[in-house]
Motif scaffolding. Structure first.
Motif, PDB file in Angstrom:
ATOM      1  N   LYS A 218       0.748  -1.275  -0.117  1.00 56.37           N
ATOM      2  CA  LYS A 218      -0.201   0.189  -0.230  1.00 56.37           C
ATOM      3  C   LYS A 218       0.776   1.886   0.028  1.00 56.37           C
ATOM      4  N   LEU A 219       0.176   2.593  -0.283  1.00 57.26           N
ATOM      5  CA  LEU A 219       1.237   3.439  -0.468  1.00 57.26           C
ATOM      6  C   LEU A 219       0.472   4.719   0.600  1.00 57.26           C
ATOM      7  N   TYR A 220       1.932   5.089   0.920  1.00 56.53           N
ATOM      8  CA  TYR A 220       1.686   6.485   2.418  1.00 56.53           C
ATOM      9  C   TYR A 220       2.608   6.990   2.042  1.00 56.53           C
ATOM     10  N   PHE A 221       2.272   8.262   2.696  1.00 57.71           N
ATOM     11  CA  PHE A 221       2.320   9.879   2.382  1.00 57.71           C
ATOM     12  C   PHE A 221       3.326  10.239   3.680  1.00 57.71           C
ATOM     13  N   ARG A 222       3.924  10.768   3.279  1.00 55.76           N
ATOM     14  CA  ARG A 222       5.071  11.187   4.247  1.00 55.76           C
ATOM     15  C   ARG A 222       4.535  12.942   4.909  1.00 55.76           C
ATOM     16  N   LYS A 223       3.192  13.307   5.750  1.00 55.52           N
ATOM     17  CA  LYS A 223       2.769  14.523   5.720  1.00 55.52           C
ATOM     18  C   LYS A 223       3.564  15.454   6.565  1.00 55.52           C
ATOM     19  N   GLU A 224       3.914  16.405   5.735  1.00 51.56           N
ATOM     20  CA  GLU A 224       5.167  17.240   6.797  1.00 51.56           C
ATOM     21  C   GLU A 224       4.572  18.718   7.202  1.00 51.56           C
ATOM     22  N   HIS A 225       3.081  18.994   6.205  1.00 52.64           N
ATOM     23  CA  HIS A 225       2.473  20.145   7.192  1.00 52.64           C
ATOM     24  C   HIS A 225       0.948  19.237   7.119  1.00 52.64           C
ATOM     25  N   ASP A 226      -0.095  20.346   7.613  1.00 53.98           N
ATOM     26  CA  ASP A 226      -0.947  19.950   8.452  1.00 53.98           C
ATOM     27  C   ASP A 226      -1.520  21.334   7.244  1.00 53.98           C
ATOM     28  N   TYR A 227      -2.604  20.886   6.319  1.00 54.46           N
ATOM     29  CA  TYR A 227      -2.538  21.977   5.358  1.00 54.46           C
ATOM     30  C   TYR A 227      -4.184  22.342   5.131  1.00 54.46           C
ATOM     31  N   THR A 228      -4.735  23.512   5.616  1.00 58.82           N
ATOM     32  CA  THR A 228      -5.938  23.940   5.648  1.00 58.82           C
ATOM     33  C   THR A 228      -6.338  24.899   3.837  1.00 58.82           C
ATOM     34  N   GLU A 229      -7.254  24.243   3.581  1.00 55.16           N
ATOM     35  CA  GLU A 229      -8.023  24.757   2.093  1.00 55.16           C
ATOM     36  C   GLU A 229      -8.270  26.339   2.171  1.00 55.16           C
ATOM     37  N   PRO A 230      -7.731  27.348   2.283  1.00 56.67           N
ATOM     38  CA  PRO A 230      -8.000  28.862   1.861  1.00 56.67           C
ATOM     39  C   PRO A 230      -9.411  28.184   0.888  1.00 56.67           C
ATOM     40  N   ALA A 231     -10.087  29.776   1.851  1.00 57.12           N
ATOM     41  CA  ALA A 231     -11.369  29.994   1.228  1.00 57.12           C
ATOM     42  C   ALA A 231     -11.191  30.198  -0.465  1.00 57.12           C
ATOM     43  N   ASP A 232     -12.361  29.655  -1.126  1.00 58.66           N
ATOM     44  CA  ASP A 232     -12.073  30.158  -2.936  1.00 58.66           C
ATOM     45  C   ASP A 232     -11.451  31.421  -3.239  1.00 58.66           C
ATOM     46  N   GLU A 233     -12.158  32.768  -2.556  1.00 57.90           N
ATOM     47  CA  GLU A 233     -11.393  33.822  -3.014  1.00 57.90           C
ATOM     48  C   GLU A 233      -9.896  34.619  -2.061  1.00 57.90           C
ATOM     49  N   GLU A 234      -9.564  33.632  -1.272  1.00 54.15           N
ATOM     50  CA  GLU A 234      -8.160  33.659  -1.016  1.00 54.15           C
ATOM     51  C   GLU A 234      -7.148  33.261  -2.006  1.00 54.15           C
ATOM     52  N   ARG A 235      -7.876  31.728  -2.679  1.00 56.24           N
ATOM     53  CA  ARG A 235      -7.439  30.843  -4.275  1.00 56.24           C
ATOM     54  C   ARG A 235      -7.350  32.031  -5.318  1.00 56.24           C
ATOM     55  N   ASN A 236      -5.909  31.629  -5.547  1.00 53.11           N
ATOM     56  CA  ASN A 236      -5.286  32.711  -6.843  1.00 53.11           C
ATOM     57  C   ASN A 236      -4.999  31.649  -8.168  1.00 53.11           C
ATOM     58  N   VAL A 237      -5.994  32.026  -8.692  1.00 58.48           N
ATOM     59  CA  VAL A 237      -6.007  31.259 -10.147  1.00 58.48           C
ATOM     60  C   VAL A 237      -5.410  31.266 -11.702  1.00 58.48           C
ATOM     61  N   ILE A 238      -4.824  30.689 -11.810  1.00 60.55           N
ATOM     62  CA  ILE A 238      -3.983  31.108 -13.040  1.00 60.55           C
ATOM     63  C   ILE A 238      -5.230  30.767 -14.365  1.00 60.55           C
ATOM     64  N   GLY A 239      -5.219  31.747 -15.114  1.00 54.61           N
ATOM     65  CA  GLY A 239      -6.364  31.464 -16.070  1.00 54.61           C
ATOM     66  C   GLY A 239      -5.777  31.385 -17.303  1.00 54.61           C
ATOM     67  N   LYS A 240      -6.238  30.353 -18.391  1.00 54.83           N
ATOM     68  CA  LYS A 240      -5.665  30.115 -19.634  1.00 54.83           C
ATOM     69  C   LYS A 240      -5.046  31.161 -20.011  1.00 54.83           C
ATOM     70  N   ALA A 241      -5.697  32.143 -20.185  1.00 47.01           N
ATOM     71  CA  ALA A 241      -5.472  33.245 -20.839  1.00 47.01           C
ATOM     72  C   ALA A 241      -3.835  33.366 -19.863  1.00 47.01           C
ATOM     73  N   ALA A 242      -3.311  33.301 -19.389  1.00 42.54           N
ATOM     74  CA  ALA A 242      -2.554  33.382 -18.885  1.00 42.54           C
ATOM     75  C   ALA A 242      -1.280  32.458 -18.999  1.00 42.54           C
ATOM     76  N   ILE A 243      -1.090  31.456 -19.562  1.00 45.97           N
ATOM     77  CA  ILE A 243      -0.657  30.836 -19.937  1.00 45.97           C
ATOM     78  C   ILE A 243      -0.525  30.675 -22.068  1.00 45.97           C
ATOM     79  N   GLU A 244       0.908  30.881 -22.457  1.00 44.68           N
ATOM     80  CA  GLU A 244       1.103  30.711 -23.725  1.00 44.68           C
ATOM     81  C   GLU A 244       2.048  29.536 -23.631  1.00 44.68           C
ATOM     82  N   VAL A 245       1.318  29.175 -25.343  1.00 45.09           N
ATOM     83  CA  VAL A 245       1.858  28.425 -26.202  1.00 45.09           C
ATOM     84  C   VAL A 245       3.451  29.028 -27.148  1.00 45.09           C
TER      85      VAL A 245
END
Lengths: 643, 188
Positions: A218-245
């Protein structure tokens, strides 16, 4: 190539002579470590190529067939180099900022197939988005953040870590159930150096426990930090427009994007660059770098405004410069690409400075490195300490140096000066500068430290550092200067004795059998123990008393343990007491003491503690902090560190 | 180290097996490589070759069906083969191929000049025995300095001595060695 021709006759020798020559100890511990690391790195490459060949030949690697999982070793993580200035790894300046994480709308775990992506249309942008999203997800996992996976907290396994301490792993309850599945995901999504780094961190991180382990299938993960999901409004999203190919040629393309935030540090409009390649019918990300340097060239700031937020941002950048000075920034380096610099005046006890090539960093050359430092630090703080990071005119072997136009980082760790925490206090000065008072973690507690912020080149920078005036010694400490003056001598005395004695009888030495008897070590051929003729020491207890009279606390315990423990670099103790003849034997000290200049200052003192700053010429114009404690009516050293 | 020990370790932890194998044979491999490349390669080239050899061994040693006995023979063979290849590469890279060096390299173990080989082996044997007679730490110092081309400060660090003491001892030991070798009819 060799100048010494006396023993040419030994060249191309027979097996017997080779056996004899191999008994001569030539390789130092450092050389052995370097060679082993090089070998493992080459092994990684061979394993990887071997796997690629299997795939190219059209063989399917199944769960039944033993999957030859690459053995990875890397020295630093992608995220750590991405976050050169952010400082996620190691000690983090834990200002109370909300953690803002990049989360892309594409960051699912699906691998990216080539279906419908044969033209450089919007599809490639979607592929790029998915790859970048996967990259950030994997970066978080590498740092022990279980943000993109679910864990079963009721199913944990404790294993013995590399250093013998227990390490807890929690079972992975989503995405992957075995190490092979995870490895398939990695090899399907990443390639090149990105794959190297993630695989190393996930499966076999040298000097640190891997992020994942498979236990009982079985697969196990070494958790080093407890992480609380930030509220959506705090989360910064990369928009598609920001990515250029760009530069799509059917089998590869370049990706560029900008991000506004990453992790704990605000980095507005940070440019990032990636490269995707088509391998085995799948698009994979094979390089990625964040141009933190240009992002750190901060936007123009208001000369009339400097509040707590500004101070926190500035201190964060300053602390990263401090960590660079201390050799604590874990840049990704190519340990196989090494440069040696012979020092005309050995600054760290060795006559050669070792540099490793910096790779996959946003900082590409010395100019960028200098900009990095000088965007947060200015004179006189630069000349006082921080120019040592980049100034190869003032310093023979600065922390970073260019060889043949490429950037190298010196292998020279000496402990960082600042580990700041809490809310800083900002005081406005009449001359337009600001004083920042912050808390710095030191062994056993915290201390107040003071910084001066000045406005220069359109932004605020740290111009000086030190201790607040009210932390200076009071009249009650009238003998403090005398104690401070003695502190460097006391430290040197202790360090010298811990390295062996200089006064020895060169004729009376231990034979190999006796050394073997006391050390239980094999191959003592090259170890010489001479009888100690220093009148201060005739037994091990004398050495222990000497140390006890000058040190205190855990530092004392460590030193006393080290006297007889096999703690020296080659595993042999410094002292041996031969009970058969009652004499004390020692290795000859190779440590002549640090070059203190005599310039000392009491930085901080209470009734029972004192911090002394002493100038030392190792390297030139460095400062060291010596921490003293009153013990049994005597001032003793509790610890020390470079500033 | 035996193949059996290596395989047992390998089953527990590949990394530990690699570490143990390296620790056991690094001096031996270095001695072989240095011996072959001493006159043609820089220290970096030699280190490169040593790391190649261990990577080859880590990669190629079959833990499933390997010989259970001492691994030294296997390690030595891989090392010699790799060192000779490295010699070729280095010679090609430098653009000038020393025929003399090539000849020396491939005459090892050949039957072409058995008498010469035998004389050389005897001379080496005498040299080594005379070096050993110098006693420690002088025998180590002299080999490190004049054969392995290490600086006095490097030797000093290795032997926990002062560089000045190493220089002094090296010079005296070399004089002494030359004298004793001269009496045996050998000139350095």
């Amino acid at each position: 190539m060799k100048e010494n021709r006396e023993f040419d006759m030994l060249e191309n020798a027979d097996d017997k002579t080779l056996e004899l020559l191999s008994e001569v100890p030539v390789l130092t511990k450092e050389e052995k470590e370097r060679l082993l690391a090089m070998s493992k790195k080459k092994l990684d490459k061979m394993n990887r190529e071997s796997n690629i060949n299997i795939n190219n030949d059209g063989y399917e690697v199944s769960g039944v067939e033993r999957y030859h999982r690459p053995k990875w070793h890397a020295v630093a993580s992608v995220a750590a180099c991405m976050l050169l200035v952010c400082g996620i790894g190691g000690t983090v300046f834990t200002l109370n900022k909300n953690r803002n994480a990049i989360k892309t709308p594409f960051s699912d775990s699906d691998t990216v197939s080539t279906v419908g992506s044969t033209s450089p249309a919007e599809d490639t942008k979607i592929i790029a988005g998915k790859l970048i999203g996967s990259f950030y997800d994997a970066s978080e996992l590498m740092e022990g953040l279980p943000m993109s996976i679910e864990l079963d907290n009721d199913d944990t396994q404790t294993v013995e870590g590399n250093d013998g301490s227990p390490v807890v792993y929690t079972r992975v309850a989503s995405k992957w159930s075995t190490a092979d599945e995870l490895n398939h995901y990695l090899t399907d999504t990443f390639s090149g150096i990105v794959l190297d780094d993630f695989s190393a961190a996930f499966f076999d991180y040298t000097g640190r426990e891997p992020a994942f382990r498979e236990i009982d299938g079985k697969l196990y993960f070494r958790k080093e930090h407890d992480y609380t999901e930030p509220a959506d409004e705090e989360r910064n999203v990369i928009g598609k427009a920001a990515i250029e190919v760009e530069n799509y040629d059917g089998t590869s393309f370049d990706i560029s994007l900008t991000t506004d935030y990453y992790d704990t540090v605000v980095m507005p409009d940070t440019p990032c660059y990636g490269h995707a390649v088509l391998e085995g019918g799948k698009w994979k990300l094979d390089s990625f770098r964040t141009d933190v340097a240009s992002s750190q060239l901060r936007a123009e700031q208001d000369p009339d405004k400097f509040d707590k937020e500004d101070a926190m941002d500035l201190l964060m950048s300053f602390e990263n410069a401090d960590r660079m000075l201390a050799g604590d920034i874990k840049l990704r380096t190519d340990r196989g690409d090494i440069k040696y610099l012979d020092l005309s005046s050995p600054s760290d006890g060795k006559g050669t400075a070792v540099y490793y090539r910096v790779i996959m960093s946003g900082i590409l050359d010395m100019d960028m490195m200098k900009n990095e430092v000088t965007s947060a630090v200015t004179e006189p703080a630069l000349s006082k300490s921080y120019a040592f990071i980049y100034d190869d005119e003032a310093f023979e072997a600065p922390m970073f140096k260019e060889f043949d136009g490429k950037l190298y980082c010196r292998d020279y760790a000496r402990g960082n000066r600042y580990n700041l925490s809490g809310n800083p206090e900002v005081i406005s000065n009449e001359d337009g500068t600001y004083t920042i008072i912050a808390l710095n973690s030191i062994p056993g507690g915290t201390e107040k430290v003071k910084f001066t912020a000045v406005y220069e080149d359109k932004c605020w920078k740290i111009s000086d550092f030190g201790y607040p005036d009210d932390e200076q010694p009071t009249a009650a400490d009238s003998d403090a200067p005398g104690i401070a003056k003695e502190a460097p001598n006391m430290l040197n005395d202790v360090m010298k004795v811990m390295n062996g004695t200089v006064i020895t009888d060169e004729i009376d030495h231990l034979d190999n059998d006796t050394i073997y008897k006391y050390c239980g070590m094999t191959n003592p051929n090259n170890i010489a123990y001479y009888k100690v003729d220093d009148p201060r020491f005739s037994t091990l207890d004398d050495i222990k008393s000497f140390i006890s009279e000058r040190t205190v606390g855990s530092y004392r315990e460590d030193l006393i343990n080290a006297i007889t423990a096999h703690s020296d670099s080659d595993g042999f103790p410094v002292y041996i007491e031969n009970v058969e003849n009652g004499k004390l034997y020692s290795r000859i000290s190779r440590f002549g003491g640090l070059n203190f200049t005599g310039d000392v200052e009491v930085m901080n003192s209470t009734e029972t503690t004192m911090t002394v700053r002493a100038k030392v010429d190792d390297p030139t114009d460095s400062y060291m902090l010596i921490f003293l404690e009153l013990d049994d009516g005597k001032w003793k050293i509790s610890t020390f560190k470079y500033m | 180290m035996t193949g059996k020990e290596y395989c047992a370790l390998y089953k527990k932890s590949k990394d530990r097996a690699y570490d143990a194998l390296f620790e056991c044979y690094c001096d031996y491999v270095y001695a072989i490589v240095y011996n072959k490349l001493r006159s043609a390669a820089s220290r970096e080239d030699i280190e490169e070759c040593v790391s190649d050899i261990f990577a080859d061994i880590f990669f190629g040693y079959d833990t499933a069906s390997s010989f259970a006995g001492d691994m030294k023979g296997y390690v030595g063979t891989v090392a010699k083969r790799r060192a000779i290849n490295a010699f070729h590469s280095l010679a090609a890279r430098s653009g000038h191929f020393s025929e003399e060096a090539e000849e020396k390299l491939f005459n090892i173990g050949s039957d072409d000049d058995i008498e010469h080989d035998s004389d050389m082996a005897e001379t080496r044997s005498i040299l080594i025995s005379k070096i050993n007679e110098l006693g420690e730490p002088d025998s180590t110092i002299i080999l490190q300095k004049y054969y392995y081309d290490r600086s006095s400060s490097e030797i000093a660090e290795q032997l926990s001595m002062k560089a000045s003491a190493v220089r002094m001892r090296a010079a005296r030991a070399l004089d002494k060695l030359k004298t004793t070798l001269a009496s045996a009819g050998i000139t350095l």
